[in-house]
Design a protein around this motif. Structure first.
Motif, short mmCIF file in Angstrom:
data_model
loop_
_atom_site.label_atom_id
_atom_site.label_comp_id
_atom_site.label_asym_id
_atom_site.label_seq_id
_atom_site.Cartn_x
_atom_site.Cartn_y
_atom_site.Cartn_z
N GLY A 124 0.79 -1.23 0.00
CA GLY A 124 0.00 0.00 0.00
C GLY A 124 0.82 1.26 0.00
N LEU A 125 2.15 1.18 0.10
CA LEU A 125 2.95 2.40 0.11
C LEU A 125 3.65 2.63 -1.22
CD1 LEU A 125 4.59 2.36 3.63
CD2 LEU A 125 2.66 3.69 2.84
N GLY A 126 3.40 1.74 -2.19
CA GLY A 126 4.01 1.92 -3.49
C GLY A 126 5.35 1.24 -3.55
N GLY A 127 5.72 0.76 -4.75
CA GLY A 127 6.93 -0.02 -4.89
C GLY A 127 8.18 0.72 -4.54
N GLY A 128 8.19 2.03 -4.68
CA GLY A 128 9.43 2.77 -4.45
C GLY A 128 9.62 3.23 -3.03
N ARG A 129 8.58 3.14 -2.20
CA ARG A 129 8.70 3.62 -0.82
C ARG A 129 8.84 2.44 0.10
NH1 ARG A 129 3.65 7.56 -0.68
NH2 ARG A 129 4.01 7.54 1.55
N ALA A 130 10.05 1.99 0.28
CA ALA A 130 10.29 0.82 1.11
C ALA A 130 10.15 1.17 2.57
CB ALA A 130 11.69 0.26 0.82
N ALA A 131 10.00 0.14 3.36
CA ALA A 131 9.79 0.36 4.79
C ALA A 131 11.00 1.00 5.44
CB ALA A 131 9.47 -0.97 5.47
N ALA A 132 12.17 0.81 4.83
CA ALA A 132 13.36 1.40 5.43
C ALA A 132 13.27 2.91 5.50
CB ALA A 132 14.59 0.98 4.62
N GLY A 133 12.45 3.47 4.62
CA GLY A 133 12.30 4.92 4.62
C GLY A 133 11.09 5.38 5.39
N TRP A 134 10.41 4.41 6.02
CA TRP A 134 9.18 4.77 6.74
C TRP A 134 9.44 4.81 8.23
CZ3 TRP A 134 4.58 6.76 6.09
CH2 TRP A 134 3.69 6.66 7.14
N GLY A 135 9.19 5.94 8.81
CA GLY A 135 9.24 6.05 10.26
C GLY A 135 7.88 6.46 10.75
N ARG A 136 7.76 6.59 12.03
CA ARG A 136 6.49 7.07 12.59
C ARG A 136 6.20 8.47 12.07
NH1 ARG A 136 3.06 3.37 14.87
NH2 ARG A 136 4.17 1.97 16.22
N PRO A 137 5.01 8.70 11.47
CA PRO A 137 4.70 10.03 10.97
C PRO A 137 4.45 11.00 12.12
CG PRO A 137 2.79 8.62 10.80
CD PRO A 137 3.93 7.76 11.28
N ALA A 138 4.36 12.25 11.75
CA ALA A 138 4.04 13.27 12.75
C ALA A 138 2.68 12.98 13.34
CB ALA A 138 4.07 14.65 12.09
N PRO A 139 2.41 13.49 14.55
CA PRO A 139 1.10 13.26 15.16
C PRO A 139 -0.03 13.63 14.20
CG PRO A 139 2.58 14.31 16.72
CD PRO A 139 3.31 14.27 15.41
N GLY A 140 -0.97 12.71 14.03
CA GLY A 140 -2.08 12.94 13.10
C GLY A 140 -1.78 12.46 11.69
N GLY A 141 -0.51 12.13 11.40
CA GLY A 141 -0.15 11.71 10.05
C GLY A 141 -0.78 10.40 9.65
N GLU A 142 -0.89 9.46 10.59
CA GLU A 142 -1.49 8.17 10.28
C GLU A 142 -2.97 8.31 10.01
OE1 GLU A 142 -0.09 6.54 13.84
OE2 GLU A 142 1.74 5.68 12.99
N VAL A 143 -3.65 9.16 10.77
CA VAL A 143 -5.06 9.42 10.54
C VAL A 143 -5.25 10.03 9.15
CG1 VAL A 143 -7.09 10.72 11.29
CG2 VAL A 143 -5.54 9.73 12.98
N GLN A 144 -4.41 11.01 8.82
CA GLN A 144 -4.50 11.67 7.53
C GLN A 144 -4.23 10.69 6.39
OE1 GLN A 144 -5.59 14.71 6.98
NE2 GLN A 144 -5.40 14.42 4.75
N TYR A 145 -3.26 9.81 6.58
CA TYR A 145 -2.94 8.80 5.55
C TYR A 145 -4.16 7.92 5.29
CZ TYR A 145 -0.70 4.86 3.20
OH TYR A 145 -0.38 3.87 2.30
N CYS A 146 -4.80 7.43 6.37
CA CYS A 146 -5.97 6.57 6.23
C CYS A 146 -7.12 7.30 5.55
CB CYS A 146 -6.42 6.06 7.60
SG CYS A 146 -5.27 4.88 8.37
N ALA A 147 -7.37 8.53 5.99
CA ALA A 147 -8.48 9.30 5.44
C ALA A 147 -8.26 9.56 3.95
CB ALA A 147 -8.63 10.63 6.18
N GLU A 148 -7.04 9.91 3.58
CA GLU A 148 -6.75 10.20 2.17
C GLU A 148 -6.84 8.94 1.31
OE1 GLU A 148 -5.88 12.77 -1.02
OE2 GLU A 148 -6.62 13.06 1.03
N LEU A 149 -6.39 7.82 1.85
CA LEU A 149 -6.48 6.55 1.12
C LEU A 149 -7.94 6.19 0.86
CD1 LEU A 149 -5.10 3.98 -0.01
CD2 LEU A 149 -5.24 3.02 2.30
N VAL A 150 -8.78 6.35 1.88
CA VAL A 150 -10.20 6.04 1.73
C VAL A 150 -10.86 7.03 0.77
CG1 VAL A 150 -12.40 5.85 2.95
CG2 VAL A 150 -10.32 4.98 4.01
N ARG A 151 -10.49 8.30 0.86
CA ARG A 151 -11.08 9.30 -0.04
C ARG A 151 -10.79 8.98 -1.50
NH1 ARG A 151 -9.97 13.63 -2.97
NH2 ARG A 151 -7.73 13.45 -2.58
#
Length: 308
Positions: free
Chosen positions: A33-60
């Motif tokens: 779900g993060l796309g082939g080029g965005r590996a987990a090694a580049g993923w850290g905990r987002p800023a507060p509210g970032g995970e909510v925003q990610y979910c909302a945008e994905l659903v939208r």
């Protein structure tokens, strides 16, 4: 529905096991779900509210009607609703994003492991999983429904049509209805009558989704409509791939749409079924592919009137 009642009265957390590094863990494959080029090694905990925003945008982007419905929920439940819908989107888009079934099975296993880890209070560092963990903690959601959704979507990775309408309904029950059962739990609704309504609505949604997706699947030379109904009217998969609009093709759509309508006899959720009836069950009619600009207003009015 007895299973639903038993599940809600039983345990939600199973025994936890040591966490294993799954596909998608740091240094491994990209997160689903993060796309082939965005590996987990580049993923850290987002800023507060970032995970909510990610979910909302994905659903939208991927489930616009679900996004609008989630906006109408009480504010304290909205973020959890986005997490549930985002989880469903992540699973739903696996089938269309793979060329080999093995890849799909790996991604399904990632989410199966993620759910296990969520219920062990050790969610993977993935935005949807992290927000889903919060929803589970906040509302004490039943693990069984998540697993049913994963198991059913995994079985659906095979590119074949449903053998009959009952098989399509089973798929809808274990995906769409299961998602609604989780939504009811999230809202604090534990009522057998609500479960019964959710079962019918979910089955109708699954059937309608299958109908609505037919023009898209046609562009990929695929047809998933129940084979027994097609055979009854002497219609082949090739007829749908060629976009034929003869009466026997429309009769197939009529029979399938009628089955969805049976589930909605007591629920006002049949806008698509009304629209397809207006075009004489021509599933390829351009008007059926247009997004309703008045949908947000209609949903708001129904919410205000408390009619669904």
């Amino acid at each position: 529905m007895a299973a639903a009642v038993m599940a809600r009265g039983g345990l939600r957390y199973g025994p936890c096991r040591p966490r294993l590094r799954a596909a998608g863990a740091r240094g491994g494959l990209p997160w689903p779900g993060l796309g082939g080029g965005r590996a987990a090694a580049g993923w850290g905990r987002p800023a507060p509210g970032g995970e909510v925003q990610y979910c909302a945008e994905l659903v939208r982007k991927r489930d616009y009607e679900g996004f609008l419905c989630s906006l109408l929920l009480p504010a304290e439940s909205r973020t959890s609703a986005f997490a549930l819908r985002a989880f469903n989107v992540e699973l739903a888009q696996i089938k269309d994003s793979i060329t080999q079934k093995t890849t799909g099975l790996m991604r399904m296993q990632f989410w199966r492991d993620a759910v296990e880890e969520i219920y062990c209070d050790n969610p993977p560092h993935q935005p949807v999983a992290a927000e889903l963990w919060r929803a589970v903690k906040r509302h004490n959601l039943t693990k069984m429904w998540f697993m049913k959704i994963i198991d059913e979507r995994e079985k659906n990775l095979d590119d074949r049509a449903y053998r009959n309408i009952q098989e399509l309904e089973t798929y809808a029950e274990n995906t769409q209805s299961a998602l609604l059962y989780l939504t009811l739990e999230m809202l604090g609704v534990r009522d057998i009558h609500a479960d019964h309504a959710a079962s019918h609505i979910g089955k109708a949604q699954g059937i309608v989704t299958c109908l609505r997706a037919t023009p898209y699947h046609r562009t990929r030379q695929k047809v998933f409509l129940p084979m027994d109904v097609c055979m009854l009217h002497g219609v082949s998969q090739e007829d749908f791939i060629r976009g034929k609009q003869e009466k026997n093709v429309r009769d197939v759509i009529y029979d399938i749409a009628s089955q969805a309508h049976i589930h909605l006899e007591h629920v006002a959720l049949d806008d698509y079924l009304c629209n397809i009836r207006k075009v004489d069950f021509n599933i390829f009619h351009p008007s059926l592919q247009k997004k309703s600009t008045l949908l947000p207003l209609h949903l708001y009015i129904r919410s205000w009137k408390k009619t669904y």
